[in-house]
Every structure is written in C-alpha cells, then in structure tokens.
Design an enzyme around this catalytic site. Sequence first.
Site, PDB file in Angstrom:
ATOM      1  N   ASP A 483      -0.279   5.502 -19.201  1.00 56.99           N
ATOM      2  CA  ASP A 483      -0.929   4.345 -19.597  1.00 56.99           C
ATOM      3  C   ASP A 483      -1.899   4.673 -20.766  1.00 56.99           C
ATOM      4  O   ASP A 483      -2.127   5.966 -21.124  1.00 56.99           O
ATOM      5  CB  ASP A 483      -1.752   3.840 -18.615  1.00 56.99           C
ATOM      6  CG  ASP A 483      -2.045   2.189 -18.715  1.00 56.99           C
ATOM      7  OD1 ASP A 483      -1.136   1.502 -19.993  1.00 56.99           O
ATOM      8  OD2 ASP A 483      -2.138   1.534 -17.915  1.00 56.99           O
ATOM      9  N   ASP A 551       2.671  -6.428 -19.140  1.00 54.80           N
ATOM     10  CA  ASP A 551       1.790  -6.802 -17.980  1.00 54.80           C
ATOM     11  C   ASP A 551       2.134  -8.213 -17.430  1.00 54.80           C
ATOM     12  O   ASP A 551       1.582  -8.963 -16.751  1.00 54.80           O
ATOM     13  CB  ASP A 551       0.291  -6.599 -18.332  1.00 54.80           C
ATOM     14  CG  ASP A 551      -0.186  -5.174 -18.378  1.00 54.80           C
ATOM     15  OD1 ASP A 551       0.456  -4.532 -17.787  1.00 54.80           O
ATOM     16  OD2 ASP A 551      -1.321  -4.939 -18.731  1.00 54.80           O
TER      17      ASP A 551
HETATM   18  C1  DGJ Z   1      -2.492  -1.594 -17.817  1.00 49.73           C
HETATM   19  C2  DGJ Z   1      -1.066  -1.395 -17.317  1.00 49.73           C
HETATM   20  O1  DGJ Z   1      -0.169  -2.327 -18.296  1.00 49.73           O
HETATM   21  C3  DGJ Z   1      -1.344  -1.989 -15.883  1.00 49.73           C
HETATM   22  O2  DGJ Z   1       0.287  -1.995 -15.494  1.00 49.73           O
HETATM   23  C4  DGJ Z   1      -2.144  -1.210 -15.141  1.00 49.73           C
HETATM   24  O3  DGJ Z   1      -1.627   0.103 -14.946  1.00 49.73           O
HETATM   25  C5  DGJ Z   1      -3.449  -1.127 -15.775  1.00 49.73           C
HETATM   26  N1  DGJ Z   1      -3.285  -0.782 -17.062  1.00 49.73           N
HETATM   27  C6  DGJ Z   1      -4.264  -0.311 -15.083  1.00 49.73           C
HETATM   28  O4  DGJ Z   1      -5.519  -0.165 -15.607  1.00 49.73           O
END
Ligand code: DGJ
Length: 791
Positions: A483, A551
């Site tokens: 990430d 997300d």
């Molecule tokens: C952003 C990601 O896109 C989410 O899926 C998740 O992993 C969060 N970060 C966790 O902090």
Amino acid sequence: MKIITGTGSDQVIKENSKVFMLSTKETSYIFRVLPSGHLENLHYGDRLREQDFRALYMKQNAGAGSSVLYMDGAMSLDLLPLEYAPNGKGDYRIMPLEIEMPDGSHVTDFVYAGHEITEGAIPMETLPTAHGEDAVTLTVTLRDKLFPVTMKLIYTVFSNTDVITRRVTISNGSEETLRIRKIMSLSLDLLADSFDVITLDGGWIREAHAHRRNHAHGTFINESTTGASSNRHNPGVILAEPHTTEDHGRCYGFNLIYSGNHHTAIEVSSHGIVRVMTGISPHNFLWLLQPGAFFETPEAVMTTSKKGLNDLSHHFHDFVNHHVVSKGWEGKARPVLMNNWEATFFDFNERKILSMAKEAKKLGVELFVLDDGWFGERNDDKAGLGDYEVNRKKLPNGISGLARKIKEMGLSFGLWFEPEMVNEDSALYRKHPEYAIKIPGRKPSKGRNQLVLDLSREDVQSYIIKQVETVLASASISYVKWDMNRHISDLYSEAVPHQGMAFHSYILGLYRILRKITGDFPDVLFESCSSGGNRFDLGMLSFMPQTWASDNTDPIERLKIQGGLSYFYPPSTMGAHVSQSPHQQTLRRTPLETRFHVASFGLLGYEMDLTNLNMKEKEEIIHQISWYKEHRNLMQFGRFYRHEKEKENRVNFQVVNEEKTRSVLDNFQILQNASPGFDVLHFKGLEKEIKYHVETVKASMDIEAFGELLKHITPMKLKPGGLILRNARKIYRLPHNVESYDAYGDLLESGIRVNQQFMRTGYAKETRMLGDFGSQLMTAEKKGEEESGDR
Ligand code: DGJ
C-alpha cells in the site's frame, strides 16, 4: 544479441534507403531520414506492404507565411510530422526535449548518425521494461550538430499485440554538465484536424472515470504532479477520430511504464498536424547530466486500431498480460481472497481473524489477507507506520503463528504492508527522523497523519528491503498487499545533487526496492495499492501483477471504475471485492448478486464480516465462489468487451474465451424505470457459425424486496417487517430471471429479446427482477461443451 540482417518480407523491422518500416500483425509505423538528418514520420495506421513511400512524404512546394526555414534551405520543420523535433530551430510546437547545452542555450539539433536492429527487447537497469523474446528493437542514434551529445531513439515492436514502445536515452560526451529540463519518451506527429481525447480522471474512491472531449485547437495536457501516477489522471490516453465507437473507427492509445509524475501533451497545429508526446512530467524536474553520464526515460507504449476502442483495449490487454506482467505470473490463475479491512479496520485480534478465516474457508475462499493494523502501535492511522514488528497484544502467536493456523485450515495467508511511509509516532521516526521527506527548517504537510520515506536514499532502501524481507522469510506468506497512502509534498532529498532530481529518484529507489524484494520472493503474489487506485500503472504492474482498483467497493461505482480502467488494463490486473451493503463509501444498498457480478469481472475477493451473514447469504456466496472458480480463466484472462450504452440506465460487460466457445455477458441496471420497454442483449466477439446454449446464471432475491406486495402474492398474510417474514427471508429467496436459448453466434450478435422486467402486473420465475442496481448474468457455451472442464 543477434543482429538482424537481410530484407525478408517477414521481418518486423526493415530499413531500406533510410526509410524504416516497423510492422505488427495489423499495423505499420513508417518514418524516414530527411536529407537534413531529421526524422520524418510517414505513417502510423494499417499495415502497409513494402513499396516506394514517396507518396507519403510531406510536400512543401508552396511555402507558408511566417514560417522559419531550417538553416538556409527551403524546409520548415514547423510543417513536418517529426519523430522527435529539434528545439529552437523553427518548430514552434510543444517540444519533447529541453536541455541546457554547454553554451548555456536550449537549442539542440540532433540528426541521424546510424541505427541498429536487434532481436528482443532491451531491458533497462533502472526502470521496468516490457519483455518479449519475439520482440524486435530498432535503435536510431542521433548526434547534436554542435556538441558531443548523443541521443538514442529506441523502438521495440511487439508484433503479436500490435504494440510499439518508444523511449529515449541521452549521453553526455561533453566536458560540461547538461541540465535536462524536459525529456519525453515519445513524440509523435499525426495528420488530423482534431481528435477526441479520452482520459481517466478522478480522485479517492472515484478513480479512473473515463472522459471524452473533442480537442481541436491549442494544447491539452494530462498530467500528474503528486509523485505517483495518481488517481487524478491515469497515464493512459486515447486519441479517437470523432466518430469512433467501441467497435468502429480509428483510434490511438498511449501509456507509460512509469509510476511517478507523468505528462502527456497534445497540440493541434495550425496546419492539421497533431503532436502527441508522453513522458516524465517536467513539473519541478531538472536532471543534472554529468560528463560521461547518460539518462534513460521510461518506456512509452503506443498502439492503434481502426476497429474501435474495444480492439484498442485488446491490444493493451494482451500487451500487459504477455509483456508487462512478469513471466512467472503470466496467465496464472489468481486466488479468491478474503480481506479483513472493511470488516474490522484496526480493531481485531487473533480470535476474530481466525473465526473470519474459518468461515471464509467454508464458503470456498482460497487466501486470507490480513490488512493494516498488525504491527507496532498501529491501532489507528496516527501511529506505527515504519515498525514492522508484530503487535503481540493483538496477535500473541505472531505472524508465523497466525499464518500457520490459517494454513492448517487449508487457506493461504497474505499480509499488508505500507513500506514507503512513516508516522512521526513510530520507533523508526524517533530513531531516524532524517529518513522522512521534509525540508530542513520547515514544518512538513502530512497526509493521513504520515510522512513519506525518502526512497532516493540507499540507507532507506536497505531499511525497507530488510524489514519486508525479514517478515516474509519468517512465516508462510504467499501474498503481499503493498500500500502507499499519500501524495508527496515538501519534497527535499539529501541524496540528490539537485532537487529537480528528487521526484524521479524516488521512483528509481522504489523500483530498486521492488526489483529486489519481488526477485527474492518470486512465488509471492504481490498486489499494489495506493489508497485504492492511486498508482494503477504499468510500472507497478511490471513488478506486481495486480492492483487494488479502488477503496470503493460499491458495485455501481465500480462499474465506472473498472469500466474506465478497462480501456488500458485487463481484468487480470484489477482487484475487485464483494463488500457489505449499505456500502461504506456511498451508503447505497445493492443486491449481493450485483456485488458479485461486478467483482467477477476482475480478481474476486470478499471484504466483509462473513461471520455476520445469514444462511441464505452464505449459500449464495458458496454458489458465487464455485461459479467463479469454474469460470476463472475466462473471467480473469478472457477478451473483455465494453458495450455502447444502449440505455441511460444500463451497462454491459462481457468476456469471451480465446476459442470463442464460451462467453459471459452481464446486464447491469442502474435505476429501475416504471413499465420498462423491452431489452435486447447483444453478444460480441462470438463465432457466427457456432451454435451456443445461452442461459441466465441462477439468481434469487430477498423476499423482503416485495414490501407490502407480499401480502398479495403469498397464500399467508405476512406482515412486512414482522417475525415470520424476518425468519422466512433467512431460509427462502425468490428465483427470477430464468431464461435459456439455443442459437448461433450470428443471432446472438444481432441480439436476444430477453424476458420482460417486473412491472407490478405479475411475477413468475421467468420475470426479470432487476430493480435498482440489479444485474443479470448470462453465459453462452458452445453446444455440446456445456459440461466440459476448465473455463
Ligand atoms: C488503503 C487501502 O486502499 C485499503 O484497502 C486499506 O488497505 C487501507 N489503506 C489500510 O490502511
């Protein structure tokens, strides 16, 4: 490296009297060396045979007012379609190159000095490069007329996917340091008065929405300046002739194998030539090129089709699947996963995770992914980033203990990292505040309470590699979610001699880290993520074969996101999860069926607390996962088609296998209309001569959806919201959308008149109960092969 000689007609690249002809299966790219030594583009479009190309030379027999003539000749550079224009010699269009030369001027005049044709792609050391043993590369060397500075234009032809890549290197043979202010990977001049420009734009939870507008005058720029390829503007850009549709018409597509600031500029000249260029963004860029040093640009990707946007996308999809994604992951089935993020955020412990994993296993999930919150003091997003020591309060048996237990259940185990970031409240920051990007004496801006680590520094690169590799070596981990959750600000690095080098050096540092870690753990499946799709690009895909697309897990929003991404990226690259409704991002309620149908046009996962589901929902998910596994090859690697919007409230996605014996078509309905008209569903890409069996995938709906109407259609008087109904809906759902046909490909292409939709005057199991946000999944299978194995 084998040098190709001779002029056989099957050659991918040919040179004859300084005319270069690059051929793919269906396209040709032709340019020549002008008497002045500059390169004139003659053609990019349909495949042409080898012949006398003088008819394609640009004619300058009438002059043009107010043009400047090159040297003392009769030629104006401004009126030519050029391969890579010289700066400051009479061409006033946007320039691909700006360098401060040893005399302090910005004038450069690179002319032809030689060329070489070699087999294969030529890998770069610092940047990811597309690979392919069957590729052929042309390197044209140009030299500046005044200074010993050399430029190489490198063209690699991936004939089987109709893609050509381009990049540039500059070598400084002078005694002075050169200052590169702008250097594009590709510059191409096409003859046209205007193009429709298609870009993917957006932001967090709204990534990659496709936008199309006509561009007929001046300059259009698609760019990111956040330090990443960004969720604001993806690097992929399409130029389409105004009448081009999904299935007809000429279009050109461009992309960049790069994850940092990118820039594509399109200028329509006053004489009907469109210049398009793409490369690293010149925003805050300045590269010092020392004597003897050389600079290489990222690789730009281009393709063209006269068969519309779907065909153009297919070129890109094949290219990504076969030449960008590493050999080890090419065509390899991706597991159905369960991720705990939306279900728990930071609030979990081993017991909770194991109970979720147990349930996931029962439903058919193959991989359990533990997301953010497992290390250091990471109980919210204010602390802990940088410290990859397990939090024993949450996970007393450590990652290895948890991974072992999950493995014993028969699931693989995956783990989340955010290696490029640090919280001020972390052991790492307390020990090494100098690792974070910030300007001495200035308070840095923060994003999600975090700072960015300075990946240009070798000590930071080594720290990240050691942290991640130690964890990966300590347990049975088969998947990593990588990430990256903020844009770069307050950019300053002590590792570079000029701050104009900092953005690009960050990306070079990132690539060094990724090359090492993914090289050391080739069997681990890496999925990149950046607050969702904030870094969905070919650079990341070169190291990590899949990307978390957004997300936003609301399927109706996902139609726009996955549909937009599909212009450049295949379903095999898009992480797509079924989540709980109402959705966290929109508070919209959607049917479980639709959530699954949308996610199945990508890499299927579940991101919800499966322990909270009722029996019927669990049964439905068991059915979904087993259907997906049966059709996995088709859904992940099949030919993906977008359909033109026939109705405002309708979106259709479709996939077809390579042999054209199987296809899945989904009809998504956005909002229900009262007393709707008849729907006709068209299959694309099937074989006209093949007879198919078409049927709707088993569908059922929550009886509660009928509200007060239930009183009228059931023998018993059921009170809406009452106890009996609440219990009944746990064990009974209504079948709907039942229909099937046997028909040849030609009929299916011309369209099936499907069953009527519900309109209050009656319900039968054949009625299409789509409602708001409903969907209908149909399969077409070659007759006689309905029951056969791998799909
Ligand atoms: C952003 C990601 O896109 C989410 O899926 C998740 O992993 C969060 N970060 C966790 O902090």
